[in-house]
Each structure stands twice: as C-alpha cells, then as structure tokens.
Write a protein that holds these residues in place. Structure first.
Motif, PDB file in Angstrom:
ATOM      1  N   CYS A 296       3.754  10.125   2.287  1.00  0.00           N
ATOM      2  CA  CYS A 296       5.066   9.738   1.764  1.00  0.00           C
ATOM      3  C   CYS A 296       6.147  10.205   2.738  1.00  0.00           C
ATOM      4  O   CYS A 296       5.914  11.091   3.566  1.00  0.00           O
ATOM      5  CB  CYS A 296       5.305  10.377   0.401  1.00  0.00           C
ATOM      6  SG  CYS A 296       4.066   9.991  -0.851  1.00  0.00           S
TER       7      CYS A 296
ATOM      8  N   GLU B 172      14.439  -5.244   3.099  1.00  0.00           N
ATOM      9  CA  GLU B 172      13.049  -5.168   2.668  1.00  0.00           C
ATOM     10  C   GLU B 172      12.665  -6.453   1.956  1.00  0.00           C
ATOM     11  O   GLU B 172      13.378  -6.921   1.069  1.00  0.00           O
ATOM     12  CB  GLU B 172      12.859  -3.974   1.734  1.00  0.00           C
ATOM     13  CG  GLU B 172      11.449  -3.808   1.224  1.00  0.00           C
ATOM     14  CD  GLU B 172      11.285  -2.556   0.382  1.00  0.00           C
ATOM     15  OE1 GLU B 172      10.478  -2.584  -0.571  1.00  0.00           O
ATOM     16  OE2 GLU B 172      11.959  -1.530   0.684  1.00  0.00           O
TER      17      GLU B 172
ATOM     18  N   THR C 271      10.828  -8.702  -0.620  1.00  0.00           N
ATOM     19  CA  THR C 271      10.258  -8.533  -1.950  1.00  0.00           C
ATOM     20  C   THR C 271       9.035  -9.429  -2.122  1.00  0.00           C
ATOM     21  O   THR C 271       8.731 -10.280  -1.274  1.00  0.00           O
ATOM     22  CB  THR C 271      11.288  -8.892  -3.028  1.00  0.00           C
ATOM     23  OG1 THR C 271      11.535 -10.310  -2.994  1.00  0.00           O
ATOM     24  CG2 THR C 271      12.601  -8.148  -2.801  1.00  0.00           C
TER      25      THR C 271
ATOM     26  N   GLN D  21      17.732  -1.835   1.805  1.00  0.00           N
ATOM     27  CA  GLN D  21      17.257  -0.535   1.370  1.00  0.00           C
ATOM     28  C   GLN D  21      18.434   0.413   1.125  1.00  0.00           C
ATOM     29  O   GLN D  21      19.504   0.279   1.738  1.00  0.00           O
ATOM     30  CB  GLN D  21      16.335   0.079   2.426  1.00  0.00           C
ATOM     31  CG  GLN D  21      14.987  -0.614   2.559  1.00  0.00           C
ATOM     32  CD  GLN D  21      14.044   0.133   3.476  1.00  0.00           C
ATOM     33  OE1 GLN D  21      14.472   0.806   4.411  1.00  0.00           O
ATOM     34  NE2 GLN D  21      12.746   0.009   3.225  1.00  0.00           N
TER      35      GLN D  21
ATOM     36  N   LEU E  28       4.180  -3.239   4.062  1.00  0.00           N
ATOM     37  CA  LEU E  28       5.602  -3.318   3.721  1.00  0.00           C
ATOM     38  C   LEU E  28       6.293  -4.104   4.821  1.00  0.00           C
ATOM     39  O   LEU E  28       6.149  -3.774   6.003  1.00  0.00           O
ATOM     40  CB  LEU E  28       6.189  -1.909   3.614  1.00  0.00           C
ATOM     41  CG  LEU E  28       7.705  -1.799   3.608  1.00  0.00           C
ATOM     42  CD1 LEU E  28       8.300  -2.443   2.360  1.00  0.00           C
ATOM     43  CD2 LEU E  28       8.126  -0.324   3.711  1.00  0.00           C
TER      44      LEU E  28
ATOM     45  N   PHE F  47       5.480   6.408  -7.567  1.00  0.00           N
ATOM     46  CA  PHE F  47       6.244   5.896  -6.423  1.00  0.00           C
ATOM     47  C   PHE F  47       5.370   5.109  -5.446  1.00  0.00           C
ATOM     48  O   PHE F  47       5.867   4.654  -4.413  1.00  0.00           O
ATOM     49  CB  PHE F  47       6.924   7.059  -5.696  1.00  0.00           C
ATOM     50  CG  PHE F  47       7.893   7.810  -6.545  1.00  0.00           C
ATOM     51  CD1 PHE F  47       9.214   7.408  -6.638  1.00  0.00           C
ATOM     52  CD2 PHE F  47       7.481   8.892  -7.295  1.00  0.00           C
ATOM     53  CE1 PHE F  47      10.108   8.081  -7.444  1.00  0.00           C
ATOM     54  CE2 PHE F  47       8.367   9.580  -8.108  1.00  0.00           C
ATOM     55  CZ  PHE F  47       9.683   9.175  -8.186  1.00  0.00           C
ATOM     56  N   THR F  48       4.096   4.947  -5.761  1.00  0.00           N
ATOM     57  CA  THR F  48       3.208   4.227  -4.860  1.00  0.00           C
ATOM     58  C   THR F  48       3.668   2.781  -4.696  1.00  0.00           C
ATOM     59  O   THR F  48       3.962   2.095  -5.678  1.00  0.00           O
ATOM     60  CB  THR F  48       1.769   4.270  -5.391  1.00  0.00           C
ATOM     61  OG1 THR F  48       1.347   5.636  -5.454  1.00  0.00           O
ATOM     62  CG2 THR F  48       0.827   3.501  -4.491  1.00  0.00           C
ATOM     63  N   ASP F  49       3.778   2.356  -3.430  1.00  0.00           N
ATOM     64  CA  ASP F  49       4.270   1.021  -3.062  1.00  0.00           C
ATOM     65  C   ASP F  49       5.702   0.782  -3.536  1.00  0.00           C
ATOM     66  O   ASP F  49       6.117  -0.346  -3.785  1.00  0.00           O
ATOM     67  CB  ASP F  49       3.335  -0.079  -3.585  1.00  0.00           C
ATOM     68  CG  ASP F  49       1.993  -0.084  -2.866  1.00  0.00           C
ATOM     69  OD1 ASP F  49       2.000   0.012  -1.627  1.00  0.00           O
ATOM     70  OD2 ASP F  49       0.950  -0.160  -3.549  1.00  0.00           O
ATOM     71  N   ARG F  50       6.474   1.878  -3.642  1.00  0.00           N
ATOM     72  CA  ARG F  50       7.882   1.772  -4.029  1.00  0.00           C
ATOM     73  C   ARG F  50       8.741   2.581  -3.062  1.00  0.00           C
ATOM     74  O   ARG F  50       8.296   3.582  -2.501  1.00  0.00           O
ATOM     75  CB  ARG F  50       8.119   2.314  -5.437  1.00  0.00           C
ATOM     76  CG  ARG F  50       7.556   1.487  -6.577  1.00  0.00           C
ATOM     77  CD  ARG F  50       7.951   2.111  -7.904  1.00  0.00           C
ATOM     78  NE  ARG F  50       9.405   2.308  -7.992  1.00  0.00           N
ATOM     79  CZ  ARG F  50       9.980   3.338  -8.628  1.00  0.00           C
ATOM     80  NH1 ARG F  50       9.239   4.284  -9.197  1.00  0.00           N
ATOM     81  NH2 ARG F  50      11.296   3.433  -8.674  1.00  0.00           N
ATOM     82  N   ARG F  51       9.986   2.147  -2.891  1.00  0.00           N
ATOM     83  CA  ARG F  51      11.009   2.890  -2.175  1.00  0.00           C
ATOM     84  C   ARG F  51      12.097   3.194  -3.200  1.00  0.00           C
ATOM     85  O   ARG F  51      12.788   2.278  -3.671  1.00  0.00           O
ATOM     86  CB  ARG F  51      11.592   2.083  -1.007  1.00  0.00           C
ATOM     87  CG  ARG F  51      10.843   2.214   0.320  1.00  0.00           C
ATOM     88  CD  ARG F  51       9.447   1.747   0.318  1.00  0.00           C
ATOM     89  NE  ARG F  51       9.327   0.352  -0.108  1.00  0.00           N
ATOM     90  CZ  ARG F  51       8.202  -0.194  -0.526  1.00  0.00           C
ATOM     91  NH1 ARG F  51       7.097   0.520  -0.619  1.00  0.00           N
ATOM     92  NH2 ARG F  51       8.165  -1.467  -0.895  1.00  0.00           N
ATOM     93  N   ALA F  52      12.250   4.462  -3.566  1.00  0.00           N
ATOM     94  CA  ALA F  52      13.166   4.850  -4.629  1.00  0.00           C
ATOM     95  C   ALA F  52      14.435   5.465  -4.050  1.00  0.00           C
ATOM     96  O   ALA F  52      14.361   6.373  -3.211  1.00  0.00           O
ATOM     97  CB  ALA F  52      12.493   5.857  -5.560  1.00  0.00           C
TER      98      ALA F  52
END
Length: 259
Positions: free
Chosen positions: A41, A53, A55, A63, A76, A107-112
C-alpha cells in the motif's frame, strides 16, 4: 521537462513499516499508465497536477491531492493531465496498518482521499521530510501493536513458502490466517504470493539476473513464459511486449523496469 523518478530509503524510525519513499515529477507520457500490483500500500501526495484515474465505466476522474492507495489485485489505469509531481510512501507488505489502523481489505483496489494538510513544502528535501514526519506522527499517535506472525508469514512468502507451510508454522487454519492477512495486509496469503512472484519478474530484469522475459519468468519461479504471460494479463492487462512498448513513464518506473 523530463520526467524523473527516484527512490529513497526511509528514516530509521520508519524502517519497520516503510519500504521506501519516492518522488516522480515532470511531464509524464500522454497515454494511460498501467500500474501493476506489487503487494504494498502507499500514501500518495500530489504536489503537481493530480493524475486522472480510469474508472470501470471507462471515464476518468481526478485523484485527490492526498490519498491512501490500497493493495492492487488488478491493473490501475491513470493518465497525466499536466505536469506531475508526486511524493509516495511505499509501506512494507504488512506495514500500512500501523499508519491507517483500519482493516486494509476495505481499501483493496481503492484509492481513498485523506483529510491531511500541511504538505506545503516547495523543494524535494522538505517534501520528503514533511511526508515522513506525518507518517511517524500517525504511527506514534495510533500506537498499533504489531502482528509478528503475519510479518513472519510475509517474509516466508517472499522466500517462496507455500500457504500450507504458513498454516503449519503458525498453527492457524487457512481461514484464520486469511482473516489476519485481510486486516494487516489487505489481500489473502495466496494472492500476496502470486503478486510477489510477479514482482520478482521485474526484480530479475533490474538486477540483471535475466536478459529475456523467459529468463525472468524462470528466475521469478514460473514454470514457463506462458504462465507468466497469464499473470501479465491478470495484473497489468496486456502482454509483456505491449507493456514495454508504452512510452516510459510512471508505470515503468514503479515496476522497476530497466530503461
């Protein structure tokens, strides 16, 4: 302006949690950059124009300026939209939980986005100092106890151990071990093992252990080139030749692809 990528060792007080700190700045390629999973991460701070990014629907969203990038299990796609400027903190495989103190599989495969201020430095040295100061402060504030069993399992997976061997070593059932990994790593032990093997392909190329993709596949532990090619499609979304044909940019830098 020519794009530049550089990695730096973390400060000693971060070495238990952070693999490296990196910077990327300049004009990136004007086509999609395919960011591949690497088992870690990251904290990302944009001081230049944030990337766009792609979708699942095929459109692009910008982002956030500061974000937490969880584990990737699929490629990604991002695209530059002006001069890039990024400082990244790449955590170790089991290191990000101490910073975030939240189950990492959320948060896997996510950008928070992160509501974090104070990143206002105007030169590289100060940026590296600010971002590391922030991570040190968060780790100290949250004071999360480590999970030595997960950390040992990660090290064993890096050395090529099987998931079955990890269960025997820890005395945990596969399901219990998977729950520990979900919280502390963000992916299952089996998924992490696959990602680590894929990462070793690029390590073999960078360290001159291999001169061809076939040699790199063998050095990484694949049975043959076709097996590695399947993981390329799984983790990058293209073939090895298609990946290297893209103009050099952030994706090839992060993958440690030789110039």
């Amino acid at each position: 302006m020519t794009a530049r990528y550089a990695e730096f060792a973390p400060r000693p007080d971060l070495a238990a949690h952070v693999a490296c700190v990196w910077v990327f700045e300049g004009e990136d390629a004007d086509e999609d950059q395919r960011i591949a999973p690497d088992g870690r991460c990251e904290l990302i701070v944009h001081y230049g124009r944030p990337y766009l990014e792609r979708t699942a629907a095929g459109d692009y969203v910008r982002q956030p300026r500061v974000l937490f990038a969880g584990q990737l299990t699929r490629p990604l796609h991002i695209r530059a939209d002006g001069a890039a400027g990024v400082v990244g903190v790449r955590f170790t495989e089991a290191g990000a939980y101490a910073y975030l103190r939240r189950p990492l599989d959320a948060f896997t495969d996510r950008r928070a986005p992160l509501d974090v201020g104070g990143f206002s430095a105007v030169d590289e040295a100060a940026r590296l100092t600010q971002v590391q100061d922030h991570v040190v402060a968060e780790i100290a504030r949250l004071a999360v106890a480590s999970d030595p069993s997960v950390e040992r399992c990660v090290a064993d997976l890096e050395a090529g151990a099987s998931v079955e061997a990890l269960c025997r070593q820890t005395g945990l059932s596969p399901r219990a071990l998977q729950r520990r990994f979900a919280t502390r790593v963000g992916v299952s032990p089996r998924m992490l093992a696959s990602i680590l093997r894929f990462r070793r392909v690029f390590e073999a190329l960078r360290e001159a252990d291999a001169e061809t993709w076939t040699e790199a596949a063998q050095a990484a532990g694949y049975f043959d080139h076709p097996q590695m090619a399947r993981d390329f499609r799984r983790f990058v979304g293209c073939t090895p030749s298609q990946f290297v044909a893209v103009e050099r940019g952030l994706s090839s830098s992060l993958a440690d692809l030789p110039a």
